[in-house]
Motif scaffolding. Sequence first.
Motif, short mmCIF file in Angstrom:
data_model
loop_
_atom_site.label_atom_id
_atom_site.label_comp_id
_atom_site.label_asym_id
_atom_site.label_seq_id
_atom_site.Cartn_x
_atom_site.Cartn_y
_atom_site.Cartn_z
N UNK A 1 0.71 4.00 -1.41
CA UNK A 1 0.02 5.23 -1.39
C UNK A 1 -0.38 5.80 0.03
N UNK A 2 -1.25 4.87 0.44
CA UNK A 2 -1.63 5.30 1.95
C UNK A 2 -0.77 4.76 3.26
N UNK B 1 0.83 -1.13 0.13
CA UNK B 1 -0.04 0.01 0.05
C UNK B 1 0.65 1.34 0.01
N UNK C 1 -5.08 -5.41 -2.05
CA UNK C 1 -6.24 -4.65 -2.29
C UNK C 1 -6.44 -3.67 -0.98
N UNK C 2 -6.64 -2.37 -1.16
CA UNK C 2 -6.52 -1.59 0.12
C UNK C 2 -7.77 -1.12 0.35
N UNK C 3 -8.03 -0.11 1.36
CA UNK C 3 -9.30 0.24 1.60
C UNK C 3 -10.46 -0.52 2.25
#
Lengths: 234, 234
Positions: free
Chosen positions: A53-54, A51, A67-69
Amino acid sequence: MASSNHLKLLGGWFSPFALRVKIALSIKSLVYEDIEEDTLNSKSQLLLQSNPVHKKIPVLLHGDKPICESRIIVEYIDEVWNSGPSILPSDAYDRAMARFWAAYIDDKLCVAMRHALREEDEQARKAYLEEIEDSLATMEGELQKRCREGKGYFGGEEIGLVDITFGSLLCWVSVLETMNGRKMIVEEKHPCLVKWAERFEFDPNVKGLIPETEKLIEFAKALLMMLKAAAAAK
Amino acid sequence: MASSNHLKLLGGWFSPFALRVKIALSIKSLVYEDIEEDTLNSKSQLLLQSNPVHKKIPVLLHGDKPICESRIIVEYIDEVWNSGPSILPSDAYDRAMARFWAAYIDDKLCVAMRHALREEDEQARKAYLEEIEDSLATMEGELQKRCREGKGYFGGEEIGLVDITFGSLLCWVSVLETMNGRKMIVEEKHPCLVKWAERFEFDPNVKGLIPETEKLIEFAKALLMMLKAAAAAK
């Protein structure tokens, strides 16, 4: 190289967002490797790679694919596996409504809860607690519609996206209630929510996954001290 | 009573969120009644009834059923109608990734843009403009992966969820660039984004829908004056 169907969850015992993924995996009877990230002290290379990005939990690794979020992961699990009841409704309009309420919970309730936890000024904190109570009243109103149709969950007969998104926060509502000496979900104001919360916590797909309030309070205190130290060091 | 298939869009010519819905409707060749809300001065009864929770545009009325929140509306349109290319990918993992980037655009880029527009303090505004530039760099990196595969859109060969979500903001990026005398999407740093933005604006499903920057700047100035007056009256 991981097998293409191997499931790994990068999570944390305290995280309501990781809890959502665990409940969805349980609904679909999926076996997964549960990897506890030590987000307070240091983030693993696997998390940072998965992840970038975050740099946040939860991440579900499906084989090599991250898979994130949390809400996106829950939808992914529902779309890929039919080894358990559907988490999102089959009708497109009902699905849009489920997504609407799930987004509401994150955008309103969750944001107010995060502020209420971190705010040191008593007056400002009180305002956030009131925002939380407004959201709870809105959700009670929505649940009453389901109750009138004889349904016990936002999702109908079984736990759905809205139940998972909202239910995962209940343990943190308890934390805020205890830390502020203020009960927020109460029988007189929220007759449906009180019953729903009990039903949710004892649901076979949820039971055993919810962390204890006392342990969460200890965690919250450590987190707040860390944030304070970080702010002072700036 | 509206026919069950009649489509009404409660929108605003200036709104990037309403623009998303218009593009999705155009992709599916759907005819709709375009209702312009005067959100600066007063909100219609229909809007307040249709979106009692947020009281915001856009709302799509499908017959009597209101659907709120732009990304949720776009997904709804894609799921209900197959009278045009798919907006979300058919593969579940690609779909999760499209949702991830669409959420990123709203949570990061859009939030920074709103702050940058409203912030009066120059130093603070500069920090928001830098946040916007960070997000643009991230999106350029993501788009370069597609370019290397010979694809012109985030969605591949055709406009998809990420293109719509991001592309709808381009006119407001121009507003911020003009108001701050600072170009933010530039050929040297964003070779792929520059080409993509051109392709997007001239796409047959987008052309004619994007408001003029000059008109948006006038609108932005009126909005800022209204917000200032409202703050002063508190």
